[in-house]
Motif scaffolding. Structure first.
Motif, PDB file in Angstrom:
ATOM      1  N   GLY A 133     -59.313  47.664  35.546  1.00  0.00           N
ATOM      2  CA  GLY A 133     -60.080  48.892  35.095  1.00  0.00           C
ATOM      3  C   GLY A 133     -61.524  48.343  35.268  1.00  0.00           C
ATOM      4  N   HIS A 134     -61.946  47.021  35.001  1.00  0.00           N
ATOM      5  CA  HIS A 134     -63.305  46.649  35.236  1.00  0.00           C
ATOM      6  C   HIS A 134     -63.482  46.649  36.885  1.00  0.00           C
ATOM      7  CE1 HIS A 134     -62.737  44.101  31.444  1.00  0.00           C
ATOM      8  NE2 HIS A 134     -63.533  44.837  31.375  1.00  0.00           N
ATOM      9  N   LEU A 170     -66.607  54.105  30.876  1.00  0.00           N
ATOM     10  CA  LEU A 170     -66.090  54.851  29.523  1.00  0.00           C
ATOM     11  C   LEU A 170     -64.485  55.140  29.920  1.00  0.00           C
ATOM     12  CD1 LEU A 170     -68.879  57.769  28.748  1.00  0.00           C
ATOM     13  CD2 LEU A 170     -68.181  55.635  27.335  1.00  0.00           C
ATOM     14  N   ARG A 171     -63.868  54.822  28.847  1.00  0.00           N
ATOM     15  CA  ARG A 171     -62.511  55.201  28.574  1.00  0.00           C
ATOM     16  C   ARG A 171     -62.160  56.443  27.784  1.00  0.00           C
ATOM     17  NH1 ARG A 171     -61.051  49.202  27.610  1.00  0.00           N
ATOM     18  NH2 ARG A 171     -63.066  49.651  26.531  1.00  0.00           N
ATOM     19  N   LYS A 199     -69.357  35.676  19.476  1.00  0.00           N
ATOM     20  CA  LYS A 199     -68.009  36.505  20.142  1.00  0.00           C
ATOM     21  C   LYS A 199     -66.806  35.424  20.274  1.00  0.00           C
ATOM     22  CE  LYS A 199     -67.286  40.933  21.782  1.00  0.00           C
ATOM     23  NZ  LYS A 199     -67.726  42.104  22.946  1.00  0.00           N
ATOM     24  N   LEU A 240     -56.413  50.913  29.732  1.00  0.00           N
ATOM     25  CA  LEU A 240     -56.371  49.304  29.964  1.00  0.00           C
ATOM     26  C   LEU A 240     -57.535  48.691  29.381  1.00  0.00           C
ATOM     27  CD1 LEU A 240     -55.189  47.000  31.526  1.00  0.00           C
ATOM     28  CD2 LEU A 240     -56.195  47.830  33.555  1.00  0.00           C
ATOM     29  N   TYR A 289     -56.412  53.603  34.774  1.00  0.00           N
ATOM     30  CA  TYR A 289     -56.803  52.509  33.849  1.00  0.00           C
ATOM     31  C   TYR A 289     -57.456  52.952  32.586  1.00  0.00           C
ATOM     32  CZ  TYR A 289     -56.661  50.631  38.689  1.00  0.00           C
ATOM     33  OH  TYR A 289     -56.434  50.354  39.666  1.00  0.00           O
ATOM     34  N   TYR A 348     -73.684  45.012  35.491  1.00  0.00           N
ATOM     35  CA  TYR A 348     -72.646  45.485  35.068  1.00  0.00           C
ATOM     36  C   TYR A 348     -72.204  44.547  33.999  1.00  0.00           C
ATOM     37  CZ  TYR A 348     -67.767  47.121  34.319  1.00  0.00           C
ATOM     38  OH  TYR A 348     -66.527  47.480  33.575  1.00  0.00           O
ATOM     39  N   PRO A 349     -72.795  44.622  32.564  1.00  0.00           N
ATOM     40  CA  PRO A 349     -72.456  43.509  31.726  1.00  0.00           C
ATOM     41  C   PRO A 349     -71.341  43.961  30.750  1.00  0.00           C
ATOM     42  CG  PRO A 349     -73.956  45.337  30.763  1.00  0.00           C
ATOM     43  CD  PRO A 349     -73.277  45.750  31.954  1.00  0.00           C
ATOM     44  N   GLY A 350     -70.675  42.775  30.534  1.00  0.00           N
ATOM     45  CA  GLY A 350     -69.517  42.749  29.654  1.00  0.00           C
ATOM     46  C   GLY A 350     -68.837  41.415  29.207  1.00  0.00           C
ATOM     47  N   SER A 351     -67.836  41.473  28.618  1.00  0.00           N
ATOM     48  CA  SER A 351     -67.140  40.013  28.114  1.00  0.00           C
ATOM     49  C   SER A 351     -66.352  39.710  29.067  1.00  0.00           C
ATOM     50  CB  SER A 351     -66.306  40.281  26.824  1.00  0.00           C
ATOM     51  OG  SER A 351     -67.209  40.976  25.935  1.00  0.00           O
ATOM     52  N   GLU A 372     -70.884  52.967  23.069  1.00  0.00           N
ATOM     53  CA  GLU A 372     -71.785  53.117  24.136  1.00  0.00           C
ATOM     54  C   GLU A 372     -72.789  53.864  24.007  1.00  0.00           C
ATOM     55  OE1 GLU A 372     -71.175  51.208  26.578  1.00  0.00           O
ATOM     56  OE2 GLU A 372     -69.196  50.406  26.552  1.00  0.00           O
ATOM     57  N   ARG A 408     -72.133  51.229  32.702  1.00  0.00           N
ATOM     58  CA  ARG A 408     -70.921  50.758  31.624  1.00  0.00           C
ATOM     59  C   ARG A 408     -69.731  51.822  32.084  1.00  0.00           C
ATOM     60  NH1 ARG A 408     -70.789  46.676  28.470  1.00  0.00           N
ATOM     61  NH2 ARG A 408     -70.127  47.643  26.639  1.00  0.00           N
ATOM     62  N   ILE A 440     -64.357  49.867  38.434  1.00  0.00           N
ATOM     63  CA  ILE A 440     -65.909  50.351  38.136  1.00  0.00           C
ATOM     64  C   ILE A 440     -66.549  49.603  39.011  1.00  0.00           C
ATOM     65  CG2 ILE A 440     -67.853  50.071  36.316  1.00  0.00           C
ATOM     66  CD1 ILE A 440     -65.686  52.321  35.523  1.00  0.00           C
TER      67      ILE A 440
HETATM   68  P1  ADP Z   1     -67.867  44.699  26.232  1.00  0.00           P
HETATM   69  O1  ADP Z   1     -67.311  43.584  25.351  1.00  0.00           O
HETATM   70  O2  ADP Z   1     -69.142  44.605  26.373  1.00  0.00           O
HETATM   71  O3  ADP Z   1     -67.344  46.035  25.673  1.00  0.00           O
HETATM   72  P2  ADP Z   1     -65.776  44.516  28.229  1.00  0.00           P
HETATM   73  O4  ADP Z   1     -65.401  43.281  29.272  1.00  0.00           O
HETATM   74  O5  ADP Z   1     -64.658  45.118  26.940  1.00  0.00           O
HETATM   75  O6  ADP Z   1     -67.084  44.088  27.540  1.00  0.00           O
HETATM   76  O7  ADP Z   1     -66.116  45.862  28.954  1.00  0.00           O
HETATM   77  C1  ADP Z   1     -67.262  46.018  29.832  1.00  0.00           C
HETATM   78  C2  ADP Z   1     -67.470  47.384  30.347  1.00  0.00           C
HETATM   79  O8  ADP Z   1     -66.260  47.848  31.029  1.00  0.00           O
HETATM   80  C3  ADP Z   1     -67.496  48.287  28.950  1.00  0.00           C
HETATM   81  O9  ADP Z   1     -68.642  49.363  29.376  1.00  0.00           O
HETATM   82  C4  ADP Z   1     -66.199  48.890  28.929  1.00  0.00           C
HETATM   83  O10 ADP Z   1     -66.244  50.386  28.421  1.00  0.00           O
HETATM   84  C5  ADP Z   1     -65.813  49.050  30.470  1.00  0.00           C
HETATM   85  N1  ADP Z   1     -64.351  49.035  30.531  1.00  0.00           N
HETATM   86  C6  ADP Z   1     -63.541  48.271  29.967  1.00  0.00           C
HETATM   87  N2  ADP Z   1     -62.445  48.426  30.489  1.00  0.00           N
HETATM   88  C7  ADP Z   1     -62.310  49.694  31.206  1.00  0.00           C
HETATM   89  C8  ADP Z   1     -61.458  50.359  31.919  1.00  0.00           C
HETATM   90  N3  ADP Z   1     -60.041  50.194  31.974  1.00  0.00           N
HETATM   91  N4  ADP Z   1     -61.754  51.407  32.819  1.00  0.00           N
HETATM   92  C9  ADP Z   1     -63.042  51.593  32.750  1.00  0.00           C
HETATM   93  N5  ADP Z   1     -64.184  51.052  32.031  1.00  0.00           N
HETATM   94  C10 ADP Z   1     -63.571  49.875  31.292  1.00  0.00           C
END
Ligand code: ADP
Length: 156
Positions: free
Chosen positions: A16-17, A89-90, A41, A126, A123, A6-9, A98, A87, A20
């Motif tokens: 919300g994260h 999805l909101r 970034k 969020l 969320y 599960y990649p992300g910033s 995405e 990933r 997931i």
């Molecule tokens: P990125 O910079 O890669 O988008 P984020 O940390 O913002 O990293 O998000 C990582 C993943 O988590 C993405 O797929 C994003 O759509 C998802 N995400 C972020 N916030 C939420 C939330 N509130 N509910 C569901 N998924 C979320």
């Protein structure tokens, strides 16, 4: 053994994260939450701070690990043996980006599947940016982020 990344910033991790992560951990044998360490970034928190907050927040969730990577996600996934990319999805606003990323990653490595989990309605609004804005103006974020993150935001 089905392993997913599960990649992300995660700048910073929000509820919300976390939702997931918990749901993904019910589906896969191992979920690795991987922080993108991209120097281009402009992150608010350093890589070390983001990793620390994630580790604390996810410490009680079974089958979850925390790591970081730089470079191409598909290369990292292949190297570590992750078959799936998770990933969240909101709203519709997430879809374009995405969709593009999932298709690009598939083009680069068709063996790695992107799996989308729909946000919980609680969320759906969020994001890390919203949380940072609220905290910046002294607002209360304790319902939006794990407790350790709320404490950390208060200090900054
Ligand atoms: P990125 O910079 O890669 O988008 P984020 O940390 O913002 O990293 O998000 C990582 C993943 O988590 C993405 O797929 C994003 O759509 C998802 N995400 C972020 N916030 C939420 C939330 N509130 N509910 C569901 N998924 C979320």
């Amino acid at each position: 053994m089905k392993k997913a990344v599960y990649p992300g910033s995660f700048d910073p991790i929000t509820n919300g994260h976390l939702d997931i992560i918990k749901r993904a951990a019910e589906i896969f044998d191992e979920v690795c939450v991987a922080v993108i360490s991209n120097p281009d970034k402009n992150a608010y928190f350093s890589l070390e701070e983001r990793l620390q907050m994630l580790k604390e927040a996810a410490k009680d969730i079974k089958r979850v690990k925390v790591d970081y990577f730089d470079g191409l996600l598909v290369d990292y996934a292949k190297q570590k043996g992750f078959e799936s990319i998770i990933r969240g999805l909101r709203a519709v606003s997430d879809f374009d980006y995405e969709f593009q990323m999932a298709l690009t990653n598939r083009q680069m490595n068709p063996k790695i599947e992107t799996v989308f989990l729909m946000t919980d309605y609680k969320y759906s609004y969020l994001s890390s940016s919203i949380v940072k804005q609220i905290a910046h103006f002294g607002g209360d974020v304790h319902k939006l982020v794990p407790r350790n993150v709320a404490r950390r935001l208060k200090k900054s």
